[in-house]
Design an enzyme around this catalytic site. Structure first.
Site, PDB file in Angstrom:
ATOM      1  N   ASP A  38       0.834  -1.214   0.000  1.00  0.00           N
ATOM      2  CA  ASP A  38       0.000   0.000   0.000  1.00  0.00           C
ATOM      3  C   ASP A  38       0.861   1.253   0.000  1.00  0.00           C
ATOM      4  O   ASP A  38       1.984   1.246   0.504  1.00  0.00           O
ATOM      5  CB  ASP A  38      -0.919  -0.033   1.237  1.00  0.00           C
ATOM      6  CG  ASP A  38      -2.106   0.913   1.087  1.00  0.00           C
ATOM      7  OD1 ASP A  38      -2.352   1.413  -0.029  1.00  0.00           O
ATOM      8  OD2 ASP A  38      -2.794   1.139   2.106  1.00  0.00           O
ATOM      9  N   ASN A  40       1.288   3.394  -2.904  1.00  0.00           N
ATOM     10  CA  ASN A  40       1.840   3.801  -4.205  1.00  0.00           C
ATOM     11  C   ASN A  40       1.374   5.200  -4.614  1.00  0.00           C
ATOM     12  O   ASN A  40       2.158   6.004  -5.116  1.00  0.00           O
ATOM     13  CB  ASN A  40       1.393   2.827  -5.311  1.00  0.00           C
ATOM     14  CG  ASN A  40       1.943   1.440  -5.118  1.00  0.00           C
ATOM     15  OD1 ASN A  40       2.799   1.217  -4.275  1.00  0.00           O
ATOM     16  ND2 ASN A  40       1.439   0.494  -5.899  1.00  0.00           N
ATOM     17  N   GLY A  41       0.068   5.449  -4.403  1.00  0.00           N
ATOM     18  CA  GLY A  41      -0.495   6.737  -4.814  1.00  0.00           C
ATOM     19  C   GLY A  41       0.140   7.876  -4.029  1.00  0.00           C
ATOM     20  O   GLY A  41       0.553   8.897  -4.604  1.00  0.00           O
ATOM     21  N   ARG A  42       0.261   7.710  -2.718  1.00  0.00           N
ATOM     22  CA  ARG A  42       0.862   8.756  -1.885  1.00  0.00           C
ATOM     23  C   ARG A  42       2.324   8.975  -2.232  1.00  0.00           C
ATOM     24  O   ARG A  42       2.822  10.098  -2.216  1.00  0.00           O
ATOM     25  CB  ARG A  42       0.707   8.389  -0.400  1.00  0.00           C
ATOM     26  CG  ARG A  42      -0.657   8.759   0.160  1.00  0.00           C
ATOM     27  CD  ARG A  42      -0.930   8.050   1.468  1.00  0.00           C
ATOM     28  NE  ARG A  42      -1.323   6.667   1.249  1.00  0.00           N
ATOM     29  CZ  ARG A  42      -1.497   5.790   2.212  1.00  0.00           C
ATOM     30  NH1 ARG A  42      -1.286   6.139   3.466  1.00  0.00           N
ATOM     31  NH2 ARG A  42      -1.892   4.564   1.930  1.00  0.00           N
ATOM     32  N   TRP A  43       3.011   7.895  -2.578  1.00  0.00           N
ATOM     33  CA  TRP A  43       4.433   8.009  -2.962  1.00  0.00           C
ATOM     34  C   TRP A  43       4.560   8.908  -4.189  1.00  0.00           C
ATOM     35  O   TRP A  43       5.418   9.795  -4.234  1.00  0.00           O
ATOM     36  CB  TRP A  43       4.980   6.608  -3.249  1.00  0.00           C
ATOM     37  CG  TRP A  43       6.442   6.554  -3.573  1.00  0.00           C
ATOM     38  CD1 TRP A  43       7.471   6.372  -2.697  1.00  0.00           C
ATOM     39  CD2 TRP A  43       7.040   6.668  -4.873  1.00  0.00           C
ATOM     40  NE1 TRP A  43       8.672   6.362  -3.364  1.00  0.00           N
ATOM     41  CE2 TRP A  43       8.432   6.546  -4.699  1.00  0.00           C
ATOM     42  CE3 TRP A  43       6.531   6.854  -6.171  1.00  0.00           C
ATOM     43  CZ2 TRP A  43       9.334   6.599  -5.763  1.00  0.00           C
ATOM     44  CZ3 TRP A  43       7.431   6.919  -7.234  1.00  0.00           C
ATOM     45  CH2 TRP A  43       8.805   6.790  -7.026  1.00  0.00           C
ATOM     46  N   HIS A  55       2.505   3.217  -8.939  1.00  0.00           N
ATOM     47  CA  HIS A  55       2.283   1.783  -9.205  1.00  0.00           C
ATOM     48  C   HIS A  55       3.474   1.203  -9.970  1.00  0.00           C
ATOM     49  O   HIS A  55       3.915   0.079  -9.700  1.00  0.00           O
ATOM     50  CB  HIS A  55       0.997   1.583 -10.003  1.00  0.00           C
ATOM     51  CG  HIS A  55      -0.241   2.051  -9.282  1.00  0.00           C
ATOM     52  ND1 HIS A  55      -0.480   1.739  -7.960  1.00  0.00           N
ATOM     53  CD2 HIS A  55      -1.294   2.807  -9.680  1.00  0.00           C
ATOM     54  CE1 HIS A  55      -1.638   2.289  -7.588  1.00  0.00           C
ATOM     55  NE2 HIS A  55      -2.152   2.937  -8.616  1.00  0.00           N
ATOM     56  N   ASN A  86     -11.152  -2.361  -5.347  1.00  0.00           N
ATOM     57  CA  ASN A  86     -10.340  -1.410  -6.135  1.00  0.00           C
ATOM     58  C   ASN A  86     -10.972  -1.052  -7.490  1.00  0.00           C
ATOM     59  O   ASN A  86     -10.535  -0.102  -8.152  1.00  0.00           O
ATOM     60  CB  ASN A  86      -8.915  -1.927  -6.335  1.00  0.00           C
ATOM     61  CG  ASN A  86      -8.053  -1.848  -5.089  1.00  0.00           C
ATOM     62  OD1 ASN A  86      -7.176  -2.678  -4.863  1.00  0.00           O
ATOM     63  ND2 ASN A  86      -8.287  -0.848  -4.233  1.00  0.00           N
ATOM     64  N   ARG A 212      -5.341  -1.619   8.989  1.00  0.00           N
ATOM     65  CA  ARG A 212      -6.549  -2.401   8.649  1.00  0.00           C
ATOM     66  C   ARG A 212      -6.183  -3.486   7.651  1.00  0.00           C
ATOM     67  O   ARG A 212      -5.131  -3.458   7.034  1.00  0.00           O
ATOM     68  CB  ARG A 212      -7.633  -1.489   8.083  1.00  0.00           C
ATOM     69  CG  ARG A 212      -7.201  -0.628   6.913  1.00  0.00           C
ATOM     70  CD  ARG A 212      -8.354   0.224   6.368  1.00  0.00           C
ATOM     71  NE  ARG A 212      -7.874   1.157   5.384  1.00  0.00           N
ATOM     72  CZ  ARG A 212      -7.556   2.446   5.617  1.00  0.00           C
ATOM     73  NH1 ARG A 212      -7.696   2.951   6.822  1.00  0.00           N
ATOM     74  NH2 ARG A 212      -7.116   3.223   4.643  1.00  0.00           N
ATOM     75  N   SER A 214      -8.362  -4.390   5.051  1.00  0.00           N
ATOM     76  CA  SER A 214      -8.910  -4.110   3.720  1.00  0.00           C
ATOM     77  C   SER A 214      -9.321  -5.392   2.971  1.00  0.00           C
ATOM     78  O   SER A 214      -9.028  -5.560   1.787  1.00  0.00           O
ATOM     79  CB  SER A 214      -7.911  -3.302   2.890  1.00  0.00           C
ATOM     80  OG  SER A 214      -7.572  -2.095   3.550  1.00  0.00           O
TER      81      SER A 214
HETATM   82  C1  IPE Z   1      -5.550  -2.588  -0.145  1.00  0.00           C
HETATM   83  O1  IPE Z   1      -5.183  -1.269  -0.315  1.00  0.00           O
HETATM   84  C2  IPE Z   1      -5.539  -3.291  -1.465  1.00  0.00           C
HETATM   85  C3  IPE Z   1      -4.228  -3.470  -2.057  1.00  0.00           C
HETATM   86  C4  IPE Z   1      -3.080  -3.132  -1.538  1.00  0.00           C
HETATM   87  C5  IPE Z   1      -4.235  -4.091  -3.338  1.00  0.00           C
HETATM   88  P1  IPE Z   1      -6.264  -0.120  -0.494  1.00  0.00           P
HETATM   89  O2  IPE Z   1      -5.495   1.142  -0.681  1.00  0.00           O
HETATM   90  O3  IPE Z   1      -7.231  -0.478  -1.558  1.00  0.00           O
HETATM   91  O4  IPE Z   1      -7.019  -0.149   0.915  1.00  0.00           O
HETATM   92  P2  IPE Z   1      -7.866   0.954   1.658  1.00  0.00           P
HETATM   93  O5  IPE Z   1      -8.847   1.509   0.663  1.00  0.00           O
HETATM   94  O6  IPE Z   1      -6.904   2.005   2.106  1.00  0.00           O
HETATM   95  O7  IPE Z   1      -8.505   0.244   2.805  1.00  0.00           O
HETATM   96  C1  IPE Z   2      -1.548   0.255  -3.384  1.00  0.00           C
HETATM   97  O1  IPE Z   2      -1.312   1.633  -3.419  1.00  0.00           O
HETATM   98  C2  IPE Z   2      -1.772  -0.320  -4.758  1.00  0.00           C
HETATM   99  C3  IPE Z   2      -3.153  -0.731  -5.044  1.00  0.00           C
HETATM  100  C4  IPE Z   2      -4.125  -0.735  -4.193  1.00  0.00           C
HETATM  101  C5  IPE Z   2      -3.412  -1.202  -6.379  1.00  0.00           C
HETATM  102  P1  IPE Z   2      -2.496   2.669  -3.423  1.00  0.00           P
HETATM  103  O2  IPE Z   2      -2.869   2.953  -4.844  1.00  0.00           O
HETATM  104  O3  IPE Z   2      -3.612   2.202  -2.567  1.00  0.00           O
HETATM  105  O4  IPE Z   2      -1.788   3.941  -2.799  1.00  0.00           O
HETATM  106  P2  IPE Z   2      -2.409   4.945  -1.733  1.00  0.00           P
HETATM  107  O5  IPE Z   2      -2.873   4.120  -0.580  1.00  0.00           O
HETATM  108  O6  IPE Z   2      -3.523   5.654  -2.411  1.00  0.00           O
HETATM  109  O7  IPE Z   2      -1.272   5.842  -1.378  1.00  0.00           O
HETATM  110 MG    MG Z   3      -4.020   2.425  -0.599  1.00  0.00          MG
END
Ligand code: IPE
Ligand code: IPE
Ligand code: MG
Length: 261
Positions: A38, A40-43, A55, A86, A212, A214
């Protein structure tokens, strides 16, 4: 599983100082390590980039983690790549991820062949785009005879959907007269989960600090030890994995019993 001590020492040369291979007991490694990848988006956002770059960077972390687990002789590595929830993300991000999964598997398949890694998938692959599904099926076929580490990738995986599916399979066997309702026990359920035949995870790692599950492996994680790190997935490396294992080895696992003393 056996490991090559020289290759392992080379893999863990030049550490950051606070952690080294000497901090883990090779005789007490977890047989199954599970990771919620978890952050990747914030990174990406922290670098002023679009989420997809996070990602893409995450793929490098997964490759390093796979190689490290192979070197350590871990039996099973499972990794959460895409949840049943997702699909709620913007279509562009979902499309990007599905394409990334396909191209990554094509690129990494030679590594799995070289390292004797057997690939399995947790989740419903039917709902994936055809390109992704076909590449996954090829990956399954090309690694099916491998005898090394099992890499279980959770894609379109949700634990509740998995348990509901196991219930359907049990019900179908009962209706067909091949299963007696009175004999439906824990192993009957476990044997119908996507993880059938794999040991339960002993260590669960979640990156990016979220506390959590998830919807990940709710059944299988019943007695796993949790390690949550604030490190975002693209920054996760072999040293952070060592820290997680060292932490795991410092725990007292009781399984509902009493402390031996
Ligand atoms: C959990 O991460 C799913 C994966 C890492 C693939 P999410 O980013 O989807 O989880 P939430 O929404 O923060 O609970
Ligand atoms: C985990 O990183 C990858 C997937 C759930 C596919 P996120 O995309 O959830 O990254 P954040 O949590 O938004 O930073
Ligand atoms: Mg996430």
């Amino acid at each position: 599983m056996r490991y090559d001590a020289d290759a392992l020492a080379r893999h863990f040369a030049d550490g950051p100082g606070d952690i080294s291979l000497a901090d883990v007991d090779m005789a007490r490694l977890p047989s199954h390590i599970s990771i919620i990848m978890d952050g990747n988006g914030r990174w990406a956002e922290a670098r002023g980039m679009e989420r997809p770059y996070g990602h893409m960077a995450g793929v490098d972390s997964l490759r390093e983690t796979i190689t490290t687990c192979v070197r350590l002789g871990i039996d099973v590595l499972s990794a959460y790549a895409f949840s049943t929830e997702n699909w709620k993300r913007p279509q562009r991000e979902v499309d990007m991820l599905m394409h990334l999964f396909a191209t990554t598997l094509v690129n990494e398949l030679p590594l799995f062949v070289q390292e004797n890694v057997r690939l399995v998938f947790l989740g419903d692959l039917e709902a994936l785009p055809r390109e992704t599904r076909e590449v996954f099926e090829e990956g399954l076929a090309k690694t099916a005879s491998h005898t090394g580490m099992v890499l279980a990738l959770a894609v379109n995986y949700g634990s509740r959907a998995e348990i509901a599916r196991a219930c359907r399979l049990v019900a179908a066997d009962v209706a067909a007269g091949v299963l007696d309702p009175g004999s439906v026990d824990e192993s009957a359920v476990a044997g119908r989960l996507y993880t059938a035949g794999l040991p339960d995870p002993e260590l669960l790692i979640r990156t990016s600090g979220e506390l959590r599950l998830s919807n990940f492996l709710l059944w299988q994680l019943a007695y796993a030890e949790f390690y949550v790190t604030p490190v975002l997935w693209p920054d996760f490396d072999r040293w952070e994995l060592l820290r997680a294992i060292a932490s795991f080895q410092g725990r007292e696992r009781r399984f509902g019993g009493v402390v031996r003393g």
